[in-house]
Write an enzyme that holds these catalytic residues in place. Structure first.
Site, PDB file in Angstrom:
ATOM      1  N   ASN A  50     -43.645 -39.690  11.975  1.00 45.50           N
ATOM      2  CA  ASN A  50     -44.402 -39.222  13.145  1.00 45.50           C
ATOM      3  C   ASN A  50     -44.058 -37.777  13.490  1.00 45.50           C
ATOM      4  OD1 ASN A  50     -46.049 -41.430  13.794  1.00 45.50           O
ATOM      5  ND2 ASN A  50     -44.399 -42.461  14.893  1.00 45.50           N
ATOM      6  N   HIS A  92     -48.701 -38.345  14.750  1.00 43.48           N
ATOM      7  CA  HIS A  92     -48.914 -39.760  15.044  1.00 43.48           C
ATOM      8  C   HIS A  92     -50.160 -40.320  14.367  1.00 43.48           C
ATOM      9  CE1 HIS A  92     -45.688 -40.413  17.965  1.00 43.48           C
ATOM     10  NE2 HIS A  92     -45.873 -39.153  18.321  1.00 43.48           N
ATOM     11  N   ASP A 138     -50.031 -43.663  12.268  1.00 40.58           N
ATOM     12  CA  ASP A 138     -50.909 -44.824  12.419  1.00 40.58           C
ATOM     13  C   ASP A 138     -51.510 -45.236  11.081  1.00 40.58           C
ATOM     14  OD1 ASP A 138     -50.410 -44.875  15.117  1.00 40.58           O
ATOM     15  OD2 ASP A 138     -52.331 -44.006  15.712  1.00 40.58           O
ATOM     16  N   GLU A 172     -43.016 -49.970  14.570  1.00 44.10           N
ATOM     17  CA  GLU A 172     -43.094 -50.050  13.104  1.00 44.10           C
ATOM     18  C   GLU A 172     -42.442 -51.322  12.572  1.00 44.10           C
ATOM     19  OE1 GLU A 172     -39.327 -47.617  13.971  1.00 44.10           O
ATOM     20  OE2 GLU A 172     -41.284 -48.017  14.889  1.00 44.10           O
TER      21      GLU A 172
END
Length: 310
Positions: free
Chosen positions: A194, A199, A203, A229
């Site tokens: 990230n 981000h 994702d 996660e």
């Protein structure tokens, strides 16, 4: 009054959470033609028990008379708050719609305003029978429930579904004396993904990893996003040795996965635990989590197992 009103129809089991939906068909004289359990519980019990079918006086605000006067000139006849009950007793205020029909009026209302919006009451205006209403409500409820049990990003189960499913599988394993394994998995150094790539990329990694895991599992297995996660798994009819072999295969598949950014690759650590007859669902998850912690401490990108003590 027909049998449907004298003897409240039993709603399908899947509709029990929707008892707050009140539905009824009423003729222009106020006689109850048909009603579901959600409506019948709003009116005085003696109206049903004695066969006194007229419910016109149960409409407190707006009055039944005002509703029938509008039946020929408005569709819906009324939309908004509706107070139903009896001047001598308890009243209930709902939000809903009163619609004109060839016989008189059709009421569809709901205690929970947000739920009414979710089931899209406006689309129920064309319903002609309460059986059809029940079918549409059942379809809407199944959709709502499915959404409530699914992780919106990855499309796999969420923690709530995992906990419900695990409780059932533990009970089944206990009843039939069958093996059951659970596992916890955590993407290694995910925060760095990230921080370095953003981000949105993070994702995408979660979605891709979830897809890889689903591909390797059987239809009877469950994978859920446990948080961030972290993932959790339920493997019925599976020995600890077989579960260990499965997660080693999944670990290798994720390690070999390539992403759009050629510089990006991820690994994952797993902890696997075998359920024991004296263990609760929480005990088994905690055991898998302990094994996952050892996998992280042992260098990551590995599978650790932990059997609950007999």
């Amino acid at each position: 009054m027909n049998d449907a009103a004298e003897q409240p129809r039993a709603l399908p089991e899947e509709l029990l959470p929707l008892l707050s939906v009140a539905a009824a068909r009423i003729d222009r004289d106020g006689n109850l033609l048909e009603a579901n359990a959600g409506f019948l519980r709003l009116i005085p019990a003696e109206r049903v028990q004695t066969g006194a079918a007229n419910v016109s006086s149960c409409f407190i605000q707006p009055s039944f008379q005002s509703l029938t006067l509008k039946a020929d000139i408005a569709n819906p006849v009324h939309e908004g708050l509706i107070t139903i009950g009896d001047y001598r007793g308890k009243t209930t205020t709902l939000k809903g719609r009163v619609l004109p029909t060839s016989e008189g009026l059709c009421l569809i209302a709901e205690y929970d305003v947000e739920q009414l919006e979710r089931i899209q009451a406006a689309s129920l205006a064309e319903v002609n029978t309460l059986s059809e209403l029940d079918r549409r409500l059942a379809a809407s409820y199944r959709n709502i429930r499915e959404q409530s049990l699914t992780d919106p990003l990855t499309g796999i189960a969420n923690r709530r579904r995992l906990e419900e499913h695990l409780a059932r599988e533990v009970e089944r394993a206990r009843r039939h004396g069958r093996p059951l394994c659970v596992a916890m998995g955590d993407i290694d150094f995910f925060k760095m993904v990230n921080d370095r790539y953003g981000h949105q990329t993070g994702d995408a990694v979660l979605v891709r990893v979830a897809d890889v895991m689903k591909r390797e599992l059987r239809s009877a297995d469950l994978v859920a996003r446990y948080g961030g996660e972290e993932f959790a798994f339920i493997l019925p009819e599976t020995s600890l040795a077989d579960a260990s072999t499965l997660f080693e295969r999944i670990r290798k598949a994720i390690e070999a996965t390539r992403f759009e950014n050629e510089n990006l690759h991820v690994t994952i650590s797993f902890g696997v635990a075998a359920w024991h007859v004296d263990a609760s669902p929480t005990d088994t998850l905690e055991s898998a989590d302990k094994a996952l912690y050892r996998a992280k401490q042992g260098g990551r990108n590995r599978v650790e197992i932990e059997a609950l003590a007999a």
